[in-house]
Write a protein that holds these residues in place. Structure first.
Motif, mmCIF file in Angstrom:
data_model
loop_
_atom_site.group_PDB
_atom_site.id
_atom_site.type_symbol
_atom_site.label_atom_id
_atom_site.label_comp_id
_atom_site.label_asym_id
_atom_site.label_seq_id
_atom_site.Cartn_x
_atom_site.Cartn_y
_atom_site.Cartn_z
ATOM 1 N N ALA A 151 0.836 -1.177 0.000
ATOM 2 C CA ALA A 151 0.000 0.000 0.000
ATOM 3 C C ALA A 151 0.881 1.240 0.000
ATOM 4 C CB ALA A 151 -0.904 0.002 1.221
ATOM 5 N N VAL A 152 0.365 2.281 -0.595
ATOM 6 C CA VAL A 152 1.053 3.568 -0.630
ATOM 7 C C VAL A 152 0.085 4.597 -0.061
ATOM 8 C CG1 VAL A 152 2.107 5.328 -2.082
ATOM 9 C CG2 VAL A 152 2.351 2.915 -2.687
ATOM 10 N N VAL A 153 0.529 5.313 0.971
ATOM 11 C CA VAL A 153 -0.300 6.339 1.591
ATOM 12 C C VAL A 153 0.471 7.648 1.548
ATOM 13 C CG1 VAL A 153 -1.473 7.091 3.680
ATOM 14 C CG2 VAL A 153 -1.354 4.650 3.138
ATOM 15 N N SER A 154 -0.116 8.645 0.893
ATOM 16 C CA SER A 154 0.497 9.968 0.819
ATOM 17 C C SER A 154 -0.315 10.940 1.654
ATOM 18 C CB SER A 154 0.555 10.460 -0.629
ATOM 19 O OG SER A 154 1.373 9.628 -1.401
ATOM 20 N N THR A 155 0.365 11.722 2.474
ATOM 21 C CA THR A 155 -0.305 12.706 3.315
ATOM 22 C C THR A 155 0.399 14.048 3.195
ATOM 23 O OG1 THR A 155 1.060 12.140 5.222
ATOM 24 C CG2 THR A 155 -1.025 10.966 5.000
ATOM 25 N N GLN A 156 -0.316 15.084 3.589
ATOM 26 C CA GLN A 156 0.266 16.420 3.624
ATOM 27 C C GLN A 156 -0.214 17.101 4.892
ATOM 28 O OE1 GLN A 156 -0.229 18.665 0.044
ATOM 29 N NE2 GLN A 156 0.584 20.537 0.928
ATOM 30 N N SER A 157 0.741 17.615 5.654
ATOM 31 C CA SER A 157 0.391 18.282 6.904
ATOM 32 C C SER A 157 -0.164 19.670 6.617
ATOM 33 C CB SER A 157 1.627 18.389 7.807
ATOM 34 O OG SER A 157 2.537 19.320 7.260
ATOM 35 N N THR A 158 -0.721 20.292 7.653
ATOM 36 C CA THR A 158 -1.259 21.647 7.483
ATOM 37 C C THR A 158 -0.155 22.636 7.150
ATOM 38 O OG1 THR A 158 -1.095 21.964 9.867
ATOM 39 C CG2 THR A 158 -3.238 21.275 8.983
ATOM 40 N N GLY A 159 1.091 22.288 7.498
ATOM 41 C CA GLY A 159 2.229 23.148 7.167
ATOM 42 C C GLY A 159 2.747 22.928 5.758
ATOM 43 N N GLY A 160 2.123 22.018 5.016
ATOM 44 C CA GLY A 160 2.520 21.788 3.636
ATOM 45 C C GLY A 160 3.563 20.699 3.442
ATOM 46 N N HIS A 161 3.957 20.042 4.520
ATOM 47 C CA HIS A 161 4.945 18.968 4.394
ATOM 48 C C HIS A 161 4.269 17.709 3.869
ATOM 49 C CE1 HIS A 161 6.817 21.665 7.353
ATOM 50 N NE2 HIS A 161 7.943 21.289 6.755
ATOM 51 N N ARG A 162 4.866 17.112 2.845
ATOM 52 C CA ARG A 162 4.315 15.899 2.244
ATOM 53 C C ARG A 162 5.071 14.688 2.763
ATOM 54 N NH1 ARG A 162 2.319 15.855 -3.481
ATOM 55 N NH2 ARG A 162 0.460 15.405 -2.347
ATOM 56 N N HIS A 163 4.345 13.614 2.982
ATOM 57 C CA HIS A 163 4.959 12.363 3.429
ATOM 58 C C HIS A 163 4.280 11.198 2.711
ATOM 59 C CE1 HIS A 163 6.931 9.431 5.967
ATOM 60 N NE2 HIS A 163 5.755 8.868 6.178
ATOM 61 N N THR A 164 5.089 10.268 2.247
ATOM 62 C CA THR A 164 4.571 9.064 1.604
ATOM 63 C C THR A 164 5.034 7.859 2.399
ATOM 64 O OG1 THR A 164 4.630 10.116 -0.572
ATOM 65 C CG2 THR A 164 4.518 7.719 -0.532
ATOM 66 N N TRP A 165 4.078 7.019 2.770
ATOM 67 C CA TRP A 165 4.389 5.791 3.503
ATOM 68 C C TRP A 165 4.143 4.614 2.580
ATOM 69 C CZ3 TRP A 165 1.287 1.573 4.706
ATOM 70 C CH2 TRP A 165 1.855 0.651 5.590
ATOM 71 N N LEU A 166 5.110 3.698 2.524
ATOM 72 C CA LEU A 166 4.998 2.500 1.706
ATOM 73 C C LEU A 166 4.970 1.279 2.610
ATOM 74 C CD1 LEU A 166 7.765 3.435 -0.893
ATOM 75 C CD2 LEU A 166 5.308 3.629 -1.208
ATOM 76 N N SER A 167 4.092 0.325 2.312
ATOM 77 C CA SER A 167 4.025 -0.887 3.127
ATOM 78 C C SER A 167 5.139 -1.862 2.770
ATOM 79 C CB SER A 167 2.673 -1.575 2.949
ATOM 80 O OG SER A 167 2.499 -1.955 1.600
ATOM 81 N N GLY A 168 5.833 -1.613 1.685
ATOM 82 C CA GLY A 168 6.927 -2.487 1.275
ATOM 83 C C GLY A 168 7.719 -1.831 0.158
#
Length: 103
Positions: free
Chosen positions: A1-18
């Motif tokens: 799975a790939v989960v992309s998020t963005q904080s209220t400060g505009g920082h982007r983060h992508t989490w990969l399950s593998g």
């Protein structure tokens, strides 16, 4: 799975399950390959993932992974093994091969 998020400060983060390769999830390829090699069909595998309440790839994606990754590797391995066996048998000198003329 790939989960992309963005904080209220505009920082982007992508989490990969593998791990990924060729922009594909390695886990998806592993699960599809293991299922196909063991004879488990998509519907039964999908049912297991539903019981676990885990998202799973679509049937189209499942079979596409087989066509693009698994089947070509099987054909490649089979062709290599067949060529090596025939070459080894031809080198014995005491063997006559007959059949459809492929060799």
């Amino acid at each position: 799975a790939v989960v992309s998020t963005q904080s209220t400060g505009g920082h982007r983060h992508t989490w990969l399950s593998g791990e990924t390769f060729h922009r594909r999830s390695y886990l998806n390829v592993q699960v599809a390959t293991a299922a196909m090699m063991s004879g488990v069909g998509f519907s039964k595998l999908k049912a297991v993932f539903q019981l676990l309440e885990m998202p799973f790839i679509s049937s189209g994606r499942f079979y596409q992974l087989g066509r693009t990754w698994l089947y070509p590797e099987i054909v490649k391995k089979y062709t290599t093994m067949k060529s090596n066996i025939v070459a080894g048998l031809k080198n014995t000198g005491n063997l006559v091969l007959s059949g459809d003329g492929m060799y």
